[in-house]
Scaffold this motif. Structure first.
Motif, short mmCIF file in Angstrom:
data_model
loop_
_atom_site.label_atom_id
_atom_site.label_comp_id
_atom_site.label_asym_id
_atom_site.label_seq_id
_atom_site.Cartn_x
_atom_site.Cartn_y
_atom_site.Cartn_z
N CYS A 1 49.29 63.97 22.33
CA CYS A 1 50.31 63.20 22.03
C CYS A 1 51.77 63.96 21.67
O CYS A 1 51.51 64.56 21.00
CB CYS A 1 50.19 62.12 21.10
N GLU B 1 54.13 62.92 20.30
CA GLU B 1 54.76 61.99 19.15
C GLU B 1 54.14 62.41 17.98
O GLU B 1 54.78 62.84 17.02
CB GLU B 1 54.78 60.31 19.35
N CYS B 2 52.83 62.26 17.68
CA CYS B 2 52.24 62.66 16.42
C CYS B 2 51.05 63.81 16.67
O CYS B 2 50.62 64.37 15.62
CB CYS B 2 51.17 61.55 16.17
N CYS C 1 48.94 57.04 23.58
CA CYS C 1 48.19 57.58 22.42
C CYS C 1 47.49 56.50 21.49
O CYS C 1 48.08 55.35 21.24
CB CYS C 1 49.24 58.22 21.30
N ILE D 1 46.38 56.60 18.67
CA ILE D 1 46.98 56.77 17.11
C ILE D 1 48.20 55.96 17.09
O ILE D 1 48.29 55.00 16.32
CB ILE D 1 47.01 58.20 16.53
N CYS D 2 49.22 56.26 17.71
CA CYS D 2 50.48 55.86 17.37
C CYS D 2 51.14 54.99 18.50
O CYS D 2 52.19 54.42 18.54
CB CYS D 2 51.61 57.12 17.29
ZN LIG Z 1 50.40 59.57 18.81
#
Ligand SMILES: [Zn+2]
Length: 68
Positions: free
Chosen positions: A8, A10-11, A30, A32-33
Motif C-alpha cells: 500500500c 498510503e500506509c 488496502c 488496512i486503510c
Molecule cells: Zn494501506
C-alpha cells in the motif's frame, strides 16, 4: 493460482493476495486503510527460479524486498 504481493502506498502495509491472472492488475484496496493505491510488487509464484532443488528451503534472497 498465483499469489501476488502488494504494498500500500498510503500506509506501507504489504500483503499477499491469491488472484487469477486476469484479476492481477485490477484495482485493489488496502485491507488496512482501504486506500486504492495498493501496488502489485511481483508474483511470488514465479519470482524465484528453482535452479537447485537439493538446497530447497528458505530463499530470502529471492524476495523482492525491502518493503519499507
Ligand atoms: Zn494501506
Amino acid at each position: 493460482m498465483p499469489i501476488y504481493e502488494y504494498r500500500c502506498d498510503e500506509c506501507g502495509h504489504a500483503f499477499e493476495m491469491i488472484r487469477s491472472v486476469s484479476q492481477s492488475d485490477q484495482e485493489l484496496h488496502c485491507p488496512i486503510c482501504k486506500s486504492p493505491n495498493a501496488k502489485r510488487l511481483m508474483s511470488v509464484f514465479s519470482s524465484c527460479p528453482t535452479s537447485d532443488s537439493s538446497s530447497a528451503g528458505s530463499a530470502p534472497s529471492c524476495r523482492p524486498g525491502p518493503f519499507t
